[in-house]
Scaffold this active site. Structure first.
Site, short mmCIF file in Angstrom:
data_model
loop_
_atom_site.label_atom_id
_atom_site.label_comp_id
_atom_site.label_asym_id
_atom_site.label_seq_id
_atom_site.Cartn_x
_atom_site.Cartn_y
_atom_site.Cartn_z
CG HIS A 1 -60.25 21.72 91.35
ND1 HIS A 1 -60.74 21.57 92.62
CD2 HIS A 1 -60.64 20.62 90.67
CE1 HIS A 1 -61.39 20.42 92.70
NE2 HIS A 1 -61.36 19.83 91.52
CG ASP B 1 -54.11 22.72 92.24
OD1 ASP B 1 -53.61 21.58 92.05
OD2 ASP B 1 -55.33 22.94 92.19
CD GLN C 1 -55.66 17.37 86.49
OE1 GLN C 1 -55.22 16.50 85.73
NE2 GLN C 1 -56.72 17.17 87.25
CE LYS D 1 -57.19 15.39 91.00
NZ LYS D 1 -58.47 15.02 90.37
CB CYS E 1 -64.29 21.11 90.81
SG CYS E 1 -65.12 19.67 91.43
#
Ligand SMILES: Cc1ncc(COP(=O)(O)O)c(C=O)c1O
Length: 411
Positions: free
Chosen positions: A122, A199, A202, A225, A369
């Site tokens: 991202h 990261d 998700q 999220k 993104c």
């Protein structure tokens, strides 16, 4: 075991909405997921019973707010299995968390040091490193992606050299749904003494984590999220590193003392939490973590796999062997999250999303993104359906029916 998705749906008030006269089918969960009643109640309870600023006041409400905020930190520490709550820095989201590391840890890097990211990141795990490169003269390298939208780990050995100080990669791609093989990535980084930042934006919605078992150094994710509020995120970092790193933002709350000549810093994590933090949001995030951990994790994963399989099969049937619909991501369910991106030959993702919206189906179309990833697939964008645990078969059916309509109209 059957998974009672209707019981879960009943806990998410917004799912009862109609849009354009149709039942809402919300399939944009990778962008933002929806709030359970328990999270809404925790937010209301905090704002009506404990609202005050934290860490400074000695009155009843200030102490109650501080207590709630620090309890939320403890909750987050349990969610990721941090060694201690001081390793949890509350941020405004994954983006702020990664910027914090790029800025603060970045000051400890030398010109010529290398940071390795990947082509499927991202933008929030690309741009902060480009800014650091331009500021500090580090070298930024990109791990390529394979044809099925996974990290190409065969390239690791050549890319991760003894000059590498940090490997920064996503746990799950927000476009292809590919789950990264963190153990191989960590091994490659450790072999040259490099640190690892993950990261986890998700991944965090899919259940508790064990950052210690993962063997990484930093892990970042966002509340919105994972069925929690906006404007709250978590940066978990190893305490020794957080201690060593200089502050990111300066202001109130993050100092020990300030004179007109100089300032000294508060202990971690407060050193990294300048200004009034997202207090109610932290409380809401803690409630979201309770909610996620209250689910039967294995059954939830089985349910999401069933739905993902139904979408992938449905796309194949819809295409009918004409090679018009191409999935950008792994074809099977192995090491794959319920994020399904696809390209429809001759149809723009925004047009597809608009037609799907008229069917009540919320999708995301565009570059997500992740422009370098789009470039790797020679696309400007994809259409993406991203599922959450409260989605059901009716959502998949509405998606496939709407897509048939879109393809008929647009191609
Ligand atoms: C993989 C990944 N990383 C980072 C982000 C940025 O998250 P936020 O906007 O909450 O900071 C997103 C958001 O879509 C994402 O999917």
């Amino acid at each position: 075991m059957t998974f009672d998705v209707q019981r879960i749906r009943a806990q998410i008030p917004i799912l009862g909405l109609s849009v354009h006269g149709q039942a809402l089918h919300y399939l944009d969960n990778s962008a933002t997921s929806q709030l359970p009643e328990s999270v809404l109640a925790a937010l209301e309870d905090h704002e009506t019973g404990h609202r005050a600023n934290v860490l400074r006041g000695v009155h009843f409400l200030a102490e109650a707010a501080t207590e709630a905020y620090e309890q939320a930190r403890q909750r987050a520490a349990r969610y990721v299995n941090a060694a201690e709550a001081a390793e949890i820095v509350f941020t405004y989201g994954t983006t702020t968390a990664i910027n914090l590391v790029a800025y603060s840890l970045g000051q400890m890097l030398e010109p010529g040091d290398e940071v390795v990211i990947s082509q499927l990141e991202h933008h929030s795990n690309i741009v902060p490193w480009q800014l650091l490169r331009d500021r500090a003269g580090i070298k930024l390298k990109m791990l390529p992606v394979s044809r099925d939208g996974r990290l190409d780990l065969d390239a690791l050995e050549d890319l991760v050299t003894p000059r590498c100080r940090l490997l920064a990669v996503s746990h799950i791609s927000n476009v292809t749904g590919a789950v990264s093989d963190l153990s191989r990535l960590v091994a490659a980084a450790r072999a040259v003494g490099a640190m690892v930042l993950v990261d986890g934006a998700q991944r965090a919605p899919h259940g508790a984590l064990d950052v210690q078992a993962l063997g990484v150094d930093f892990y970042a994710f966002s509340g919105h999220k994972m069925f929690g509020p906006n404007a709250i995120g978590v940066l978990w970092g190893r305490r020794a590193l957080l201690e060593e790193m200089p502050p990111f933002l300066g202001g109130g709350e993050m100092i020990r003392s300030v004179t007109m000549a100089e300032s000294t810093w508060a202990r971690v994590p407060h050193k990294f939490e300048a200004g009034t933090p997202p207090i109610a949001q932290a409380v809401g995030l803690a409630a979201a973590m309770d909610w996620i951990e209250g689910l039967d994790g294995a059954a939830a994963m089985g349910h999401l796999n069933d739905l993902t399989g139904a979408v992938l099969d449905g796309l194949t049937v819809l295409d009918g062997g004409r090679d018009r619909v191409r999935v950008i991501g792994p074809a099977g369910l192995q090491d794959r999250a319920p994020v399904i991106s696809f390209h429809v030959e001759g149809a723009h993702p925004h047009d597809i999303c608009q037609i799907l919206d008229s069917h009540g189906v919320a999708l995301r179309g565009g570059h997500h993104c992740a422009q370098p990833l789009m470039e790797a697939f020679d696309l400007t964008g994809t259409t993406r359906a991203s599922l959450a645990v409260y989605n059901d078969k009716s959502d998949v059916d509405a998606l496939l029916t709407g897509l048939e309509d879109a393809i008929r109209k647009l191609t």
